[in-house]
Every structure is written in structure tokens, then in C-alpha cells.
Design a protein around this motif. Structure first.
Motif, short mmCIF file in Angstrom:
data_model
loop_
_atom_site.label_atom_id
_atom_site.label_comp_id
_atom_site.label_asym_id
_atom_site.label_seq_id
_atom_site.Cartn_x
_atom_site.Cartn_y
_atom_site.Cartn_z
N LEU A 58 0.83 -1.20 0.00
CA LEU A 58 0.00 0.00 0.00
C LEU A 58 0.86 1.25 0.00
CD1 LEU A 58 -2.89 -0.96 2.44
CD2 LEU A 58 -3.11 -0.40 0.03
N TRP A 59 1.97 1.18 0.73
CA TRP A 59 2.88 2.33 0.81
C TRP A 59 3.48 2.62 -0.58
CZ3 TRP A 59 3.61 6.53 3.23
CH2 TRP A 59 4.81 7.23 3.13
N SER A 60 3.91 1.57 -1.29
CA SER A 60 4.44 1.74 -2.65
C SER A 60 3.41 2.40 -3.55
CB SER A 60 4.78 0.38 -3.25
OG SER A 60 6.06 -0.01 -2.91
N LEU A 61 2.18 1.94 -3.41
CA LEU A 61 1.08 2.49 -4.20
C LEU A 61 0.89 3.97 -3.88
CD1 LEU A 61 -1.21 1.46 -6.14
CD2 LEU A 61 -2.67 1.46 -4.12
N PHE A 62 0.97 4.29 -2.60
CA PHE A 62 0.75 5.66 -2.15
C PHE A 62 1.85 6.58 -2.68
CE2 PHE A 62 1.63 8.96 1.05
CZ PHE A 62 0.44 9.65 0.95
N VAL A 63 3.11 6.09 -2.58
CA VAL A 63 4.25 6.89 -3.07
C VAL A 63 4.10 7.15 -4.57
CG1 VAL A 63 6.74 6.87 -3.47
CG2 VAL A 63 5.86 6.14 -1.28
N GLY A 64 3.78 6.10 -5.31
CA GLY A 64 3.61 6.25 -6.76
C GLY A 64 2.52 7.23 -7.10
N ILE B 98 3.52 10.87 -6.47
CA ILE B 98 4.38 11.44 -7.51
C ILE B 98 3.54 11.80 -8.73
CG2 ILE B 98 6.24 10.89 -9.14
CD1 ILE B 98 7.55 9.32 -6.82
N SER B 99 2.64 10.91 -9.09
CA SER B 99 1.77 11.20 -10.24
C SER B 99 0.92 12.44 -9.98
CB SER B 99 0.84 10.01 -10.52
OG SER B 99 1.59 8.93 -10.96
N LYS C 268 1.63 14.96 -8.01
CA LYS C 268 2.49 16.14 -8.08
C LYS C 268 2.73 16.52 -9.54
CE LYS C 268 6.12 16.69 -4.69
NZ LYS C 268 7.41 16.04 -4.46
N GLU C 269 3.00 15.52 -10.37
CA GLU C 269 3.28 15.78 -11.79
C GLU C 269 2.06 16.36 -12.50
OE1 GLU C 269 6.05 15.57 -13.66
OE2 GLU C 269 7.20 15.04 -11.86
N PHE C 270 0.89 16.04 -11.96
CA PHE C 270 -0.35 16.53 -12.54
C PHE C 270 -0.39 18.05 -12.55
CE2 PHE C 270 -4.98 17.33 -12.38
CZ PHE C 270 -5.34 16.65 -13.53
N PHE C 271 0.25 18.67 -11.54
CA PHE C 271 0.23 20.13 -11.44
C PHE C 271 1.52 20.77 -11.94
CE2 PHE C 271 -2.83 18.66 -8.30
CZ PHE C 271 -3.95 19.39 -8.70
N SER C 272 2.45 19.95 -12.46
CA SER C 272 3.69 20.53 -12.98
C SER C 272 3.44 21.15 -14.35
CB SER C 272 4.77 19.45 -13.07
OG SER C 272 4.39 18.49 -14.01
N TYR D 192 13.00 8.94 -9.24
CA TYR D 192 12.99 7.61 -9.85
C TYR D 192 13.22 6.52 -8.82
CZ TYR D 192 13.61 10.42 -14.05
OH TYR D 192 13.47 11.35 -15.02
N HIS D 193 14.11 6.81 -7.87
CA HIS D 193 14.36 5.79 -6.85
C HIS D 193 13.11 5.55 -6.01
CE1 HIS D 193 18.44 4.92 -7.69
NE2 HIS D 193 18.86 6.16 -7.55
N ARG D 194 12.40 6.63 -5.72
CA ARG D 194 11.16 6.46 -4.94
C ARG D 194 10.11 5.73 -5.77
NH1 ARG D 194 9.08 11.92 -3.49
NH2 ARG D 194 7.31 10.84 -2.57
N LEU D 195 10.05 6.08 -7.04
CA LEU D 195 8.99 5.55 -7.89
C LEU D 195 9.27 4.11 -8.35
CD1 LEU D 195 6.35 6.50 -9.29
CD2 LEU D 195 7.73 7.20 -11.22
#
Lengths: 146, 372
Positions: A12-18, A21-22, A24-28, B191-194
Motif C-alpha cells: 500500500l505504501w508503494s502504491l501511495f508513493v507512486g 508522484i503522479s 504532483k506531476e499533474f500540477f507541474s 525515480y528511486h522512490r517511484l
């Protein structure tokens, strides 16, 4: 048993981190452009197909030394000239570039000692006919002059 | 109603992958004899994109062959061009100005980062993760724009000349390269996090197709594939060329030998390349980019010359046999991907088909460079 829950938690943590990031990129800022409505500016040194460079009068600088024809690795340049009466030098009558074989190496531009040819900035070249890529550069120069 | 087909316990079938298949990254064909889901035998079939580069090298003069090198590995082309100019300079004894050599190293390392970013991105895409590729392409695009402004091309460069460079770098390039270093370090963290810490990615790749160092030696594998199996070999360190001895960098070596290690090597190499670029920009000397008396016609004295360079895929060797004429007598190109793909047949036997394809992606192959 603990391992089982640990695994669920790390998953779940991996999913949350991913997802974060997505998100954040949405607003870049947007980095792409909507081609063909928008285009990016070309680099000044961009190597397109070659073009004849006009002198002050708009005529070609080419003196028919054939250096570019010899330097070309693929033999895509054909030059023809004729000697008119009363003139010392030959005049250029045909400068044809077979762009189907050109690999844009720039050997011809480097070989030219008279700065008679240079790279163009054209990149929107697409056609279904092979003949469209046999460029008559002298004709292009004359068209530019008019 | 017909009866379902019953396979005998030891019955196998042949599965054809490619030559047109998204996972093979080009026109490469793999004939696999399958035992259910498991690979019993694999055979890579090459030659679908063979363009006779070596023969072209014999037919063309030295300067005319310059642009062929960038058509081999289109992702990390500058390192191949570097090898070619180095061997011809060695043969004909041309002295290269220091500034030109520094610029060559900076551009080669930038190109190496671009190649690794795309290699890793497409590898992750093979495994089903699409968004990392997009982020990596964004960084790669920054490098390509930078290189385009200097060389005039985005992938098929023709930038190096015998004795120096085609044209000099300007202040804009230096400023952009300096700005790229912190930007790329920041993206690497992302990338390392992702990817690196992602549990799905790790579980998928850890232990995926183990390559022993013996097997790497047997097939002559170099580059990231060999360094992931514990072989500490990098041409830049072991047979230093150009100005590499003046740079302070490390060679990342992992001993696991699995696909995860091959991925980690690439990520660690990006960091090292950034270090080299940083030092190169600091040390960049002033001066000419071409020697004063650059020969117009290249005619190396008769002899046998060899030069190896470290490309993003591995060790690229170029052997030049000259007979003193305007054309080389023989130009042998030793491409790293060819050796790296050879071990696929033996290594993937016994693994499942999807593991074999993940392993295939981790080898980071560029097919035009295998066939050349």
C-alpha cells in the motif's frame, strides 16, 4: 502472520508513493506543444537539407569546384554547368539534391570553400512520392529571389 | 463436444517471438521451445536489420564514414563516434587539442545519461509501468535539446572530426549543462522512490534470471550486464583513453547478477556520469577545438590499430587495418550488444516466459547495433 500484514502495508505504501508522484506531476508545467498548431523554435545549428546561399545580388556563390559532390558519402549531389560565351568561368545550370539518399552528415557544407551551401531549417518534409525529394536547389534559390 | 487437448508431460511446442514485437525493441526474433510456461530452449535469430556497416567502412573514405557510427546505436551514438575518431587519430598520429577532448567527454557522458534514461524507461515499460518512461523522456528531452543546439542533430550526430570537433560549445550550453546536473539529481531521487523502492518492481526483478560472472566471461558480455554480475570492468578505468584519467569517478559494481542489479548499475552510472560532467565543466580549458594543421586527406600509414571505448551498452571495440590508402582495408566493429544478446539463449533456459522477457529488457539491447 506479522509478515503477511507487513507485506500488505509495504504494498500500500508503494502504491501511495507512486500516486503522490503522479499527483504532483499533474500540477507541474506542461512541457509538450500541440503540434502542428504550435511548434518549438529550431536550434540555430539545426542540420536540415542543404540549400544554396545567395550572394549580395541574390545569385549563387557556387563556382562548380565539385568539392561537395566528391565529399558526399552517398552521392546525392548532381551538379551541371555550362560555359557561356564571353565569360571566363562556368555558370551553374543544375544543382540537384537527392534527399532520399542524404543522411544529413554535413560533409558537403564542410567541403565547400566558398560558403555557397548551408543547412536549411526545414523539417516538415513528408510525401508519398519519391520524386518530391529530388530538390532542384538552383530553382529554390531563384524562387527565393523573386 | 470435442475433448480438450491433453499435452504429454514432456511435450513441447515452439513459440515465435518477433521479428516485429514490441518487447524485442526492434527487429529481433527469438525462437523459443516451450515446455508449458517454461522455456526449454531459446534461439535468437539475428540479421533482420543488417546494413553492412563494416563493408561500407571499406568502401568509403575516412571522413565519409563518420556519420555511419551514429546509425548503429541511435540512443548513445556519441560514444561510438568517439571510438571511431580515436582509432583514426591514433593511426594517423593527429594531436587533439585538450578543449576538444574535454567537450567530447562532456557530450559523451550527457549522451550516456540520455541512453540510460531511455533504457531504464523502456525496461520499466516492458514490465507494465508506463509513467516512469514519460518522466524519463522529459529529462532525456532536456539533454537532446542541449545536444541539438550544439551538434545540429538529436540522435544521429556527426559531431566529432579527426582532430577535434565540428563546432565549439557556447555559454548557453555550459549554463544549461550546469542547470541539468541538480535537476537530474532531483529526478533521480524521484525515480528511486517511484521505481527502485516499488515493491512490485522489486519482487518482479530480484532473483530474475541469475547471470554468473563465468557466463558473462564466456560470452564476452561487457558494460552494465557484466558489472551487475560482479565483474569490475570499465574501459574508462581499465584501458583509459581520452582525458578520462583526469576525472574522479567510480565504477558501480553489483554482485547479485539478477535483473534488479542490472537496473541498479544503470541508475548508479547516471550519477557517476553527472559527476564527470560536473568536473569536466569545471576543468574545461580554453583553446582551439581543431589542431592548427588538421590534415585534409586522411591517409593513415599501413598498420593494424585498435581502440576500445565504454559506451552506454558496454565495451565497443573498433579495429582498423590500413594499407596506406584513402579507404580502410578492414574496419571491424565489435559491438557490445551482440555479445550481451548471445548469452540470452543459455541464460533464460528454465525460466518462465515472462521472466525471460523481463530479463531480455534488462539487457538494454539496441538491435541496429547488434546487426550493424
Amino acid at each position: 502472520m506479522i509478515g503477511y500484514f507487513q507485506e500488505i502495508f509495504t504494498g500500500l505504501w508503494s502504491l501511495f508513493v507512486g500516486m503522490s508522484i503522479s499527483f504532483k506531476e499533474f500540477f507541474s508545467p506542461v512541457v509538450t506543444v500541440e503540434y502542428p498548431y504550435e511548434t518549438v523554435t529550431m536550434a540555430p545549428r539545426f542540420r536540415g537539407h542543404i540549400d544554396l546561399v545567395p550572394d549580395e545580388n541574390g545569385a549563387t556563390k557556387c563556382v562548380l569546384c565539385m568539392a561537395c559532390e566528391r565529399a558526399c558519402p552517398s552521392g546525392c549531389i548532381t551538379i551541371e554547368g555550362e560555359k557561356k560565351e564571353g565569360e571566363k568561368k562556368k555558370t551553374l545550370t543544375l544543382y540537384q539534391l537527392d534527399f532520399t539518399r542524404c543522411s544529413l552528415c554535413g560533409c558537403c557544407v564542410e567541403a565547400c570553400n566558398f560558403e555557397a551551401i548551408d543547412f536549411s531549417k526545414e523539417y516538415n518534409l513528408a510525401s508519398t512520392r519519391k520524386e518530391d525529394f529530388y530538390f532542384d536547389l538552383l530553382k529554390r534559390l531563384q524562387e527565393k529571389r523573386q | 463436444m470435442s475433448e480438450p487437448i491433453h499435452l504429454l508431460p514432456d511435450e513441447t511446442f515452439v513459440l515465435n517471438v518477433g521479428p516485429q514485437h514490441p518487447a524485442t525493441h526492434g527487429v529481433l526474433r527469438i525462437k523459443m521451445r516451450m515446455h508449458g510456461e517454461y522455456v526449454a530452449e531459446a534461439e535468437t535469430v539475428l540479421g533482420y536489420i543488417h546494413r553492412m556497416h563494416e563493408k561500407m567502412g571499406e568502401l568509403k573514405t575516412y571522413p565519409q564514414f563518420l556519420m555511419n557510427l551514429s546509425r548503429m546505436d541511435y540512443l548513445g551514438a556519441l560514444a561510438y563516434c568517439h571510438g571511431h575518431v580515436l582509432v583514426v587519430e591514433k593511426a594517423s598520429g593527429i594531436q587533439v587539442p585538450e578543449r576538444a577532448e574535454y567537450i567530447r567527454v562532456i557530450t559523451v557522458e550527457l549522451n550516456r545519461i540520455a541512453s540510460h534514461l531511455f533504457g531504464v524507461g523502456s525496461f520499466v515499460m516492458d514490465l507494465g509501468g508506463f509513467s516512469p518512461l514519460m518522466y524519463m523522456l522529459q529529462d532525456r528531452e532536456y539533454i537532446l535539446d542541449m545536444l541539438e543546439a550544439v551538434t545540429g542533430a538529436r540522435l544521429t550526430y556527426c559531431y566529432y572530426r579527426f582532430g577535434g570537433l565540428y563546432n565549439d560549445i557556447d555559454d548557453t550550453f555550459i549554463a544549461r549543462a550546469r542547470a541539468f546536473i541538480p535537476r537530474c539529481r532531483e529526478s533521480l531521487k524521484k525515480y528511486h522512490r517511484l521505481i527502485t523502492e516499488n515493491i512490485i518492481f522489486r519482487k518482479r526483478l530480484e532473483g530474475n534470471v541469475y547471470l554468473s560472472s563465468e557466463m558473462c566471461r564466456k560470452y564476452g558480455a561487457t558494460g552494465g550486464v557484466a558489472r551487475a554480475s560482479g565483474i569490475n570492468f570499465d574501459v574508462r578505468k581499465n584501458e583509459p583513453y581520452s582525458v578520462y584519467p583526469e576525472f574522479n569517478f567510480e565504477v558501480p559494481v553489483f554482485t547479485e547478477g539478477d535483473s534488479m542489479a542490472r537496473y541498479k548499475v544503470k541508475m548508479a552510472e547516471i550519477e557517476q556520469s553527472l559527476r564527470i560532467i560536473e568536473q569536466g565543466l569545471d576543468k574545461l580549458p580554453d583553446g582551439p577545438i581543431m589542431p592548427e594543421k588538421a590534415p585534409k586527406i586522411i591517409k593513415p600509414p599501413a598498420g593494424d590499430y585498435y581502440q576500445a571505448v565504454e559506451t552506454s551498452k558496454g565495451s565497443f571495440g573498433i579495429r582498423l587495418v590500413s594499407d596506406g590508402s584513402k579507404n580502410p582495408y578492414r574496419l571491424k566493429l565489435r559491438s557490445p550488444s551482440y555479445s550481451n544478446v548471445s548469452l540470452f539463449d543459455e541464460a533464460c533456459v528454465g525460466s518462465m516466459i515472462m521472466d525471460a522477457m523481463a530479463f531480455f529488457g534488462s539487457l538494454d539491447l539496441v538491435v541496429p547495433e547488434i546487426d550493424r
